[in-house]
Design a protein around this motif. Structure first.
Motif: not given
Ligand code: GTP
Length: 235
Positions: A176-188
């Motif tokens: 699944k491709k992400y258009d937008r992520l938060t920093y926390i999403d990337v870390i978690n």
């Protein structure tokens, strides 16, 4: 033409410069990347480039190799890439200043933050080489650090894939491709976009990161115009 950003950091991995060859510098690939950088430069955008070195040196010689030594070898390889980019850009008429985080003043200027900012104000592309000058820090972290230091509005993170996915799209066709992520999403979610030092530095300093594919170098121009490409990582 309107651009959304006035001062950006472009992070180019070393591998981006080796093209399909996969090692060293592929001149036509570097030419194409530099043409795109020039197009962005002509839009009056202040550009600093942080370049990696993985096209010459990755990791270490087996497990026995000292990590710091391996990292210093990596830092030196970024200098080769910076000089190659400088040469090609200058042949295109784009003024460039290379600054190295490890002093080697016969080769290039040392990194001096205020001087780098001045170069940017004077419409010179600044290439930051030799990483942060410290082992244990990646060139992604360098991009985050320099972006914070020179007040860049965003980091354009050029990758071999066109965006961030929940799994490797080359292995999993349903990724699944992400258009937008938060920093926390990337870390978690442990997404392998940047190492955690780099991502937290961006988070703490509120620097957005646009991840996009460099297979189409014109993506750099699209990105500074604010067109929706790749994945944006922000608050
Ligand atoms: P301004 O002072 O804003 O005019 O900037 P400038 O970069 O044009 O002037 P400067 O006299 O600092 O540099 C002239 C040239 O020498 C540029 O190409 C610099 O990149 C280069 N240069 C400056 N300092 C060093 C250094 O310590 N080592 C090396 N190798 N080159 C340097």
């Amino acid at each position: 033409m309107e651009t959304k950003y006035k001062r950006i950091i472009i992070k180019l991995s070393g591998e981006a410069l080796s093209g399909k060859v996969g090692f060293g510098i592929d001149p036509p690939t570097v030419q194409r990347i530099c043409e795109s950088v020039k197009e962005v430069f002509e839009q009056d955008v202040e550009i600093a480039i942080v370049v990696g070195g993985g096209n010459f040196w990755r990791g270490r010689f087996g497990e026995g190799m000292d990590k710091s030594t391996a990292d210093y070898m990596g830092m030196l390889s970024t200098v080769i890439n910076a000089l190659a980019l400088q040469d090609v850009l200058e042949q295109m008429g784009v003024p460039v200043r290379v600054q190295t985080a490890i002093e080697m003043k016969e080769v290039a200027e040392p990194y001096i933050r205020r001087k780098a900012v001045r170069h940017l104000e004077k419409k010179r592309v600044v290439i930051f080489a030799a990483g942060t000058g410290n082992p244990f820090f990646t060139t992604d972290t360098t991009a985050a650090l320099r972006a914070a230091e020179v007040d860049a509005e965003m980091i354009l993170l050029a990758k071999s894939v066109d965006a961030v996915y929940d799994s490797d799209p080359e292995v999993n066709p349903d990724a699944k491709k992400y258009d937008r992520l938060t920093y926390i999403d990337v870390i978690n979610q442990g997404l392998k976009v940047m190492d955690s030092t780099a991502i937290t530095l961006c988070m703490d300093n509120k620097i957005p990161i646009l991840v996009f594919g460099l297979d189409q170098p014109e993506n750099i121009l699209k990105a500074v115009r604010g067109e929706t490409i790749g994945t944006i990582i922000e608050e």
